[in-house]
Motif scaffolding. Sequence first.
Motif, mmCIF file in Angstrom:
data_model
loop_
_atom_site.group_PDB
_atom_site.id
_atom_site.type_symbol
_atom_site.label_atom_id
_atom_site.label_comp_id
_atom_site.label_asym_id
_atom_site.label_seq_id
_atom_site.Cartn_x
_atom_site.Cartn_y
_atom_site.Cartn_z
ATOM 1 N N GLY A 181 0.801 -1.213 0.000
ATOM 2 C CA GLY A 181 0.000 0.000 0.000
ATOM 3 C C GLY A 181 0.836 1.266 0.000
ATOM 4 N N LEU A 182 2.116 1.167 0.360
ATOM 5 C CA LEU A 182 2.999 2.341 0.306
ATOM 6 C C LEU A 182 3.085 2.926 -1.096
ATOM 7 C CD1 LEU A 182 6.078 1.509 2.607
ATOM 8 C CD2 LEU A 182 4.548 3.459 2.807
ATOM 9 N N LEU A 183 2.800 2.102 -2.091
ATOM 10 C CA LEU A 183 2.856 2.588 -3.466
ATOM 11 C C LEU A 183 1.835 3.680 -3.728
ATOM 12 C CD1 LEU A 183 3.465 -0.716 -5.446
ATOM 13 C CD2 LEU A 183 5.006 1.246 -5.288
ATOM 14 N N ASN A 184 0.837 3.807 -2.837
ATOM 15 C CA ASN A 184 -0.120 4.909 -2.982
ATOM 16 C C ASN A 184 0.520 6.261 -2.729
ATOM 17 O OD1 ASN A 184 -2.168 3.101 -3.553
ATOM 18 N ND2 ASN A 184 -2.813 2.913 -1.418
ATOM 19 N N LEU A 185 1.707 6.261 -2.112
ATOM 20 C CA LEU A 185 2.424 7.516 -1.825
ATOM 21 C C LEU A 185 3.452 7.767 -2.924
ATOM 22 C CD1 LEU A 185 3.032 6.903 2.005
ATOM 23 C CD2 LEU A 185 1.139 8.131 0.940
ATOM 24 N N ARG A 186 3.012 7.729 -4.162
ATOM 25 C CA ARG A 186 3.944 7.748 -5.290
ATOM 26 C C ARG A 186 4.742 9.038 -5.397
ATOM 27 N NH1 ARG A 186 3.097 3.721 -9.064
ATOM 28 N NH2 ARG A 186 5.002 4.515 -10.020
ATOM 29 N N LYS A 187 4.269 10.132 -4.794
ATOM 30 C CA LYS A 187 4.980 11.405 -4.909
ATOM 31 C C LYS A 187 5.852 11.698 -3.689
ATOM 32 C CE LYS A 187 1.678 13.600 -8.049
ATOM 33 N NZ LYS A 187 0.827 14.790 -8.311
ATOM 34 N N ILE A 188 6.015 10.710 -2.837
ATOM 35 C CA ILE A 188 6.797 10.941 -1.630
ATOM 36 C C ILE A 188 8.270 11.154 -1.979
ATOM 37 C CG2 ILE A 188 7.326 8.501 -1.132
ATOM 38 C CD1 ILE A 188 6.700 9.225 1.842
ATOM 39 N N LYS A 189 8.901 12.074 -1.257
ATOM 40 C CA LYS A 189 10.316 12.385 -1.489
ATOM 41 C C LYS A 189 11.215 11.880 -0.359
ATOM 42 C CE LYS A 189 9.339 16.519 -4.232
ATOM 43 N NZ LYS A 189 9.536 18.001 -4.358
ATOM 44 N N SER A 190 10.650 11.756 0.851
ATOM 45 C CA SER A 190 11.460 11.320 1.987
ATOM 46 C C SER A 190 10.666 10.318 2.810
ATOM 47 C CB SER A 190 11.861 12.522 2.863
ATOM 48 O OG SER A 190 12.577 12.095 4.001
ATOM 49 N N LEU A 191 11.238 9.118 2.998
ATOM 50 C CA LEU A 191 10.613 8.065 3.803
ATOM 51 C C LEU A 191 11.641 7.574 4.814
ATOM 52 C CD1 LEU A 191 8.249 6.145 4.370
ATOM 53 C CD2 LEU A 191 9.203 4.590 2.640
ATOM 54 N N ASN A 192 11.355 7.838 6.092
ATOM 55 C CA ASN A 192 12.282 7.459 7.162
ATOM 56 C C ASN A 192 11.598 6.450 8.075
ATOM 57 O OD1 ASN A 192 14.108 7.227 9.261
ATOM 58 N ND2 ASN A 192 14.506 9.420 9.422
ATOM 59 N N LEU A 193 12.055 5.208 8.017
ATOM 60 C CA LEU A 193 11.539 4.128 8.857
ATOM 61 C C LEU A 193 12.644 3.550 9.733
ATOM 62 C CD1 LEU A 193 9.368 2.314 6.146
ATOM 63 C CD2 LEU A 193 8.578 3.869 7.937
ATOM 64 N N ASN A 194 13.702 4.298 9.961
ATOM 65 C CA ASN A 194 14.819 3.832 10.792
ATOM 66 C C ASN A 194 14.352 3.387 12.174
ATOM 67 O OD1 ASN A 194 16.656 4.407 8.792
ATOM 68 N ND2 ASN A 194 17.469 6.253 9.749
ATOM 69 N N ASP A 195 15.081 2.447 12.762
ATOM 70 C CA ASP A 195 14.922 2.083 14.170
ATOM 71 C C ASP A 195 13.502 1.639 14.497
ATOM 72 O OD1 ASP A 195 15.553 1.652 16.808
ATOM 73 O OD2 ASP A 195 15.519 3.770 17.374
ATOM 74 N N ASN A 196 13.036 0.621 13.771
ATOM 75 C CA ASN A 196 11.782 -0.042 14.083
ATOM 76 C C ASN A 196 12.048 -1.538 14.145
ATOM 77 O OD1 ASN A 196 9.305 1.850 14.204
ATOM 78 N ND2 ASN A 196 10.449 2.660 12.462
ATOM 79 N N LYS A 197 11.007 -2.336 13.983
ATOM 80 C CA LYS A 197 11.156 -3.800 13.987
ATOM 81 C C LYS A 197 10.576 -4.395 12.716
ATOM 82 C CE LYS A 197 10.919 -3.962 19.054
ATOM 83 N NZ LYS A 197 10.189 -4.458 20.239
ATOM 84 N N LEU A 198 10.680 -3.660 11.644
ATOM 85 C CA LEU A 198 10.186 -4.123 10.359
ATOM 86 C C LEU A 198 11.049 -5.275 9.863
ATOM 87 C CD1 LEU A 198 9.562 -0.598 8.848
ATOM 88 C CD2 LEU A 198 7.824 -2.172 9.713
ATOM 89 N N SER A 199 10.416 -6.234 9.206
ATOM 90 C CA SER A 199 11.132 -7.461 8.846
ATOM 91 C C SER A 199 10.803 -7.866 7.416
ATOM 92 C CB SER A 199 10.761 -8.577 9.830
ATOM 93 O OG SER A 199 9.359 -8.789 9.835
ATOM 94 N N GLY A 200 11.278 -9.058 7.056
ATOM 95 C CA GLY A 200 11.069 -9.548 5.703
ATOM 96 C C GLY A 200 12.058 -8.932 4.737
ATOM 97 N N PRO A 201 11.879 -9.139 3.455
ATOM 98 C CA PRO A 201 12.803 -8.562 2.472
ATOM 99 C C PRO A 201 12.486 -7.093 2.202
ATOM 100 C CG PRO A 201 11.093 -9.805 1.356
ATOM 101 C CD PRO A 201 10.843 -9.991 2.832
ATOM 102 N N ILE A 202 13.486 -6.361 1.759
ATOM 103 C CA ILE A 202 13.222 -5.027 1.209
ATOM 104 C C ILE A 202 12.590 -5.251 -0.161
ATOM 105 C CG2 ILE A 202 14.256 -2.885 0.386
ATOM 106 C CD1 ILE A 202 16.415 -3.189 2.463
ATOM 107 N N PRO A 203 11.345 -4.820 -0.347
ATOM 108 C CA PRO A 203 10.618 -5.209 -1.568
ATOM 109 C C PRO A 203 11.185 -4.565 -2.833
ATOM 110 C CG PRO A 203 9.321 -3.671 -0.255
ATOM 111 C CD PRO A 203 10.510 -4.027 0.574
ATOM 112 N N ASN A 204 11.094 -5.328 -3.942
ATOM 113 C CA ASN A 204 11.555 -4.824 -5.235
ATOM 114 C C ASN A 204 10.773 -3.595 -5.678
ATOM 115 O OD1 ASN A 204 13.639 -6.737 -5.841
ATOM 116 N ND2 ASN A 204 12.052 -8.272 -6.232
ATOM 117 N N TRP A 205 9.478 -3.515 -5.279
ATOM 118 C CA TRP A 205 8.652 -2.419 -5.776
ATOM 119 C C TRP A 205 9.061 -1.051 -5.229
ATOM 120 C CZ3 TRP A 205 6.533 -0.504 -1.426
ATOM 121 C CH2 TRP A 205 6.149 -1.374 -0.398
#
Length: 884
Positions: free
Chosen positions: A255-279
């Motif tokens: 669903g992050l793809l809905n933010l197609r015009k985003i310029k800065s995304l900071n998700l540092n220092d969380n517990k996110l897992s899995g692969p970094i997606p190709n999309w």
Amino acid sequence: MVLLFSLFAVIPHKGLCSLKVQCNEKDHHALLNFKNSIIDPSSILSSWSNHQDCCEWAGIQCSNTTGRLTALTLPCYVQVSGYGSQEEKSHCLTGELNPSLLQFEFLNHLDLSNNDFKTIHYDSSSCANSSSSSNLHYLDLSYNDDLQIDNLQWLSCFSSLKYVSFSGINLHRETNWLYLATKLPLLSELHLSSCKLRNISSSLQYANFSSLQVLDLSQNDFGSVLLPNWLFNLSVDFSSIDLSGNSFHGQLPEGLLNLRKIKSLNLNDNKLSGPIPNWLGRFELLQYLKVSENLFEGPIPSTLGNLSSLISLDVSSNQLNGSLPESLGQLLNLEELSLGDNFLRGIVSERNFVKLSNLKNLYMGSPEGFMFDFDSLWIPPFQLEFIQLEYYMSPKLPSWLYTQTSLKRLVITNSTISFESQDKFWNLAAQVKYLSLQYNTIDGDISIVLLNSTIIILESNNLKGSLPRLSENVVFLRMLNNSMTGSISSLLCQKMNGTTQLQYLKTTDNVLSGGLSDCWMNWKKLVVIKLGRNNLTGTIPSSMGFLSNLRSLCLTGNNLYGEIPQSFQNCQKLNILDLRGNKFSGKIPNWKWPNLNILILRSNDFSGNIPSQICHSSSLTILDLAYNRISGSIPSCLSNMKAMTFTNASNDQLQFFYRIQDMSLYVFMEDIMLLMKGQELNYVENLKLPFGEFVVPFCSMELSGMLTSDLLMCQGQTLCHGGHQDELCKFWLFLFVLEEADSSVEPYFPRGQSGVSFGFSVLFLAVAIAAAERRGGTGLAPREGRALASCVFNGKASKFRIFVFSTAGLSISVCKMLSFVSVVVSRAAFTLGPPPTTAVLSPPASCEHGVLWFKSMRLREDTRPFSHSHSMDKCSLVFCAVLK
């Protein structure tokens, strides 16, 4: 780490209105009312008077045509260079914010950030008929850390707000912040970082923002939740989202793809897992992608090479594996590339950097080991300002590193390197402002090296030789845990070309020998001196006592002797004096050190009494006089030392901080070793006493007299374990360890009640003096609690020879949240009267107020807080004694 005292300065915005237009009289009087309603300790508002037009006052901006107030800009700026606490704001504006300040008719810009305001009470009904409510566009109250704001309902009064920042303000009571923010139709920037927000409305599907572009929710308390659904169903196109420093978990939703015009995304220092997606490679406008310090695994997707606008890519500190995609080398605009602290492997060569002509910051390294295969003649297309290499295992540094003439920071850690040409490397190092070599294996003698960087950290590298020479530019030198030999005079007594700037000197854990030298007057700016655990001998030269800026002196674990020089009474700024583990003698000085926080004289040969003047050190938090030849009585005035009470506890940290011009702020926190249960425990470079824990060890002394209830009763407060989160227990805590003993105390601790043997190394006696105060409940008053303690200690132990050690780092709660005095006895030796008889009863089923009960347990090795159940069955009582 290090600490400097902050010298803060408020640099207000000067009046910019035209001299042809005078200040509006209504605004003039309202501003004076504001001035009179707050506290201005540094006379920041000294220009605010009737003698000058208010448009010329500090921090004021008026309209050039009407003379009406349009902007009030009074942030409290921090000139960071000093020792103490960064949070110290005694110079800043403080008091209560008057709501009228928000109602100037033409005010559109209000900035009171980083001050010390305490409260603001704004009734939203008061703005119903106010014309000013529609004019305010910019509101910044951020980092007024103690500002109490119960709710944000009043924000609805200001429908024209475009920029709001409450970062650093505790808003944990505000659960409806998201809804209120959507009610501001023009809001384009919302900054709520470090606000202790708990509710992010994860299940909400939509958030109807009409203008929001920038959202900062970093460093909050949302708990371990998924990224919120509403974030992907916005009615506007965000340009910047910062959710770093939270505990979001799960995989990145598509669903992050809905933010197609985003310029800065900071998700540092969380517990996110899995692969970094190709999309992620489909965000054509993305400039800043920060996902460090998470649990991502798998390879770095090559599709990230499609992010042609990318300026910063940070994937460090995850669990990524595989090789480094060559596609990243095609990112023409990339300035920062952080890949370190992963499990990447494979070959790294110039092909990975072929088009990175704008690269300025590079962080790479992997414990799995990259294979570096750079052409020795390759000249990079970039000029780096910062480089950090980790786990670099090649025999020599890459040749291209020596082509980097713009370097400001050079960091090499956990590497095995050999400087094939020492002159070549140290000449490169001399050009940088910040040099850090830590936990490396370096083959080299640095005796003839001239160090020139502003901040130098050479820690745990097995460096050899005598101490190097310093240029006058060096401010900070930390060379602990190496194999440096020789005298400290080689550094201190060198001839300098100019005025030395050195403020911090730490050479702990080396093999230095000889005396302390008498060249200290060449280094008058020294703030921190740490020379512990070497082989230094001799006395302390009197010249050290004339270092007027000295805040911290640690000489622990050497072979120094003699008395503390009289000149040390000149060190009025001293915060820490640690002389443990030497052969110092004479009497404990009876001087007044008003700023002293920590005094450790353990394991020396001091004699005489404990001087009562020590009580004048009102900031004293840790006092350790153990293992000396001190005799006499314990000064009763110790009970008046307010810094040792929990109610006066502070969250401040002792730290040295320094900002290099045009670079980052560097903070080095103090550390201290505290002896607990025969083992030294390090407050690992984080000397912070959040609940006012304190130490007053008097082990192995011949002390006599009465343990008065005043000395025992150090009042404080903490949250109770086992109760509701908002319940507050008041308690009086003092913890004693009685050592080296005989069995004369054993009759006081019956074995049969719980099978506890006195042979245990530590026996806890928790004395519940029944002063618990639950909200809405009752309890004994402090006076009655003191009477109980007086009865126990003065009545049952009227004569004693005692070895005392109070607690550090323990926060103990008791059954039913009773207030208590906790006493620890280990192989103890009282000289007691006859054992009590009538007071000893079988353990009751529960402990009521007015019951003195004793509890036995082992002292946990990790010294983490104890947690107890309400059930007395689980309390393992040894016995209870009812006081009648």
